[in-house]
Design a protein around this motif. Structure first.
Motif, PDB file in Angstrom:
ATOM      1  N   ALA A  36      12.328   8.922  12.786  1.00  0.00           N
ATOM      2  CA  ALA A  36      12.454   9.696  11.542  1.00  0.00           C
ATOM      3  C   ALA A  36      13.248   8.923  10.498  1.00  0.00           C
ATOM      4  CB  ALA A  36      13.114  11.049  11.821  1.00  0.00           C
ATOM      5  N   LYS A  37      14.305   8.231  10.920  1.00  0.00           N
ATOM      6  CA  LYS A  37      15.120   7.487   9.956  1.00  0.00           C
ATOM      7  C   LYS A  37      14.330   6.299   9.403  1.00  0.00           C
ATOM      8  CE  LYS A  37      18.664   8.427   8.813  1.00  0.00           C
ATOM      9  NZ  LYS A  37      19.033   9.252   7.628  1.00  0.00           N
ATOM     10  N   ILE A  38      13.545   5.633  10.232  1.00  0.00           N
ATOM     11  CA  ILE A  38      12.698   4.539   9.735  1.00  0.00           C
ATOM     12  C   ILE A  38      11.719   5.090   8.699  1.00  0.00           C
ATOM     13  CG2 ILE A  38      10.849   2.931  10.354  1.00  0.00           C
ATOM     14  CD1 ILE A  38      12.382   2.476  13.026  1.00  0.00           C
ATOM     15  N   ALA A  39      11.130   6.234   8.984  1.00  0.00           N
ATOM     16  CA  ALA A  39      10.194   6.845   8.029  1.00  0.00           C
ATOM     17  C   ALA A  39      10.898   7.161   6.713  1.00  0.00           C
ATOM     18  CB  ALA A  39       9.580   8.115   8.632  1.00  0.00           C
ATOM     19  N   GLY A  98      11.722   2.824   0.078  1.00  0.00           N
ATOM     20  CA  GLY A  98      11.552   1.465  -0.428  1.00  0.00           C
ATOM     21  C   GLY A  98      11.911   0.347   0.523  1.00  0.00           C
ATOM     22  N   ALA A  99      12.510   0.653   1.675  1.00  0.00           N
ATOM     23  CA  ALA A  99      12.825  -0.397   2.656  1.00  0.00           C
ATOM     24  C   ALA A  99      11.546  -0.825   3.375  1.00  0.00           C
ATOM     25  CB  ALA A  99      13.845   0.118   3.666  1.00  0.00           C
ATOM     26  N   THR A 100      11.595  -1.991   4.021  1.00  0.00           N
ATOM     27  CA  THR A 100      10.477  -2.445   4.847  1.00  0.00           C
ATOM     28  C   THR A 100      10.989  -2.702   6.257  1.00  0.00           C
ATOM     29  OG1 THR A 100      10.848  -4.745   4.194  1.00  0.00           O
ATOM     30  CG2 THR A 100       9.217  -3.511   2.934  1.00  0.00           C
ATOM     31  N   VAL A 101      10.130  -2.510   7.231  1.00  0.00           N
ATOM     32  CA  VAL A 101      10.505  -2.735   8.634  1.00  0.00           C
ATOM     33  C   VAL A 101      10.519  -4.228   8.905  1.00  0.00           C
ATOM     34  CG1 VAL A 101       9.843  -2.364  11.039  1.00  0.00           C
ATOM     35  CG2 VAL A 101       9.586  -0.508   9.369  1.00  0.00           C
ATOM     36  N   GLY A 131      20.595  -2.414  10.363  1.00  0.00           N
ATOM     37  CA  GLY A 131      20.239  -2.066  11.724  1.00  0.00           C
ATOM     38  C   GLY A 131      20.266  -0.564  11.936  1.00  0.00           C
ATOM     39  N   LEU A 132      19.366  -0.087  12.768  1.00  0.00           N
ATOM     40  CA  LEU A 132      19.336   1.321  13.189  1.00  0.00           C
ATOM     41  C   LEU A 132      19.403   1.351  14.706  1.00  0.00           C
ATOM     42  CD1 LEU A 132      16.438   2.553  10.874  1.00  0.00           C
ATOM     43  CD2 LEU A 132      18.902   2.831  10.501  1.00  0.00           C
ATOM     44  N   ASP A 172      16.367  -3.756   2.990  1.00  0.00           N
ATOM     45  CA  ASP A 172      16.412  -2.969   1.758  1.00  0.00           C
ATOM     46  C   ASP A 172      15.746  -3.726   0.619  1.00  0.00           C
ATOM     47  OD1 ASP A 172      18.276  -4.758   0.597  1.00  0.00           O
ATOM     48  OD2 ASP A 172      19.955  -3.382   0.763  1.00  0.00           O
ATOM     49  N   VAL A 173      15.703  -3.138  -0.547  1.00  0.00           N
ATOM     50  CA  VAL A 173      14.983  -3.730  -1.681  1.00  0.00           C
ATOM     51  C   VAL A 173      15.612  -5.026  -2.185  1.00  0.00           C
ATOM     52  CG1 VAL A 173      13.981  -1.532  -2.403  1.00  0.00           C
ATOM     53  CG2 VAL A 173      16.184  -2.246  -3.346  1.00  0.00           C
TER      54      VAL A 173
END
Length: 118
Positions: free
Chosen positions: A76-79, A85-88, A113-114, A106-107
């Motif tokens: 959920a946090k990645i989503a 605007g972040a990318t994996v 990290g998560l 981030d942009v």
């Protein structure tokens, strides 16, 4: 926008070229012996923080420390952060014991990290 639970930064991983050479420096800095000591991870618990040393693996990791935000639901946090605007960078993966980790960028190119514990 939803807002899944976030428990703050509790883990910081430092990539190092040589774990055996880095260990004495961090042991002296923190004033304690590592609680985890293996060829792939050396970990300290100090002042409520997890400080880890990870081998560089031939330049495949980041050259700067990565702070890991502990979250209740990593998917959920990645989503949420990618919708913002972040990318994996590295998809969520189990690193043992049900602990999931992922990194996003981030942009401005900062690596975040998560981390989700079971």
């Amino acid at each position: 926008m939803t807002n899944t639970e976030n428990m703050g930064i509790q883990t910081v991983l430092h990539p190092v070229a040589d774990l055996e050479k880095a260990k004495p420096v961090y042991t002296a800095l923190l004033g304690i012996e590592p609680q985890a000591d293996s060829p792939y991870y050396v970990g300290y618990t100090h002042a409520g923080q997890q400080i880890g040393l990870v081998p560089d693996r031939g330049g495949h990791t980041d050259s700067t420390p990565v702070a890991y935000w502990h979250v209740a639901d990593i998917a959920a946090k990645i989503a949420e952060v990618t919708a913002a605007g972040a990318t994996v960078k590295d998809a969520a993966r189990d690193v043992g014991g049900g602990r999931l980790v992922a990194t996003v960028v981030d942009v401005d190119g900062n690596v975040l990290g998560l981390l989700q514990d079971q």
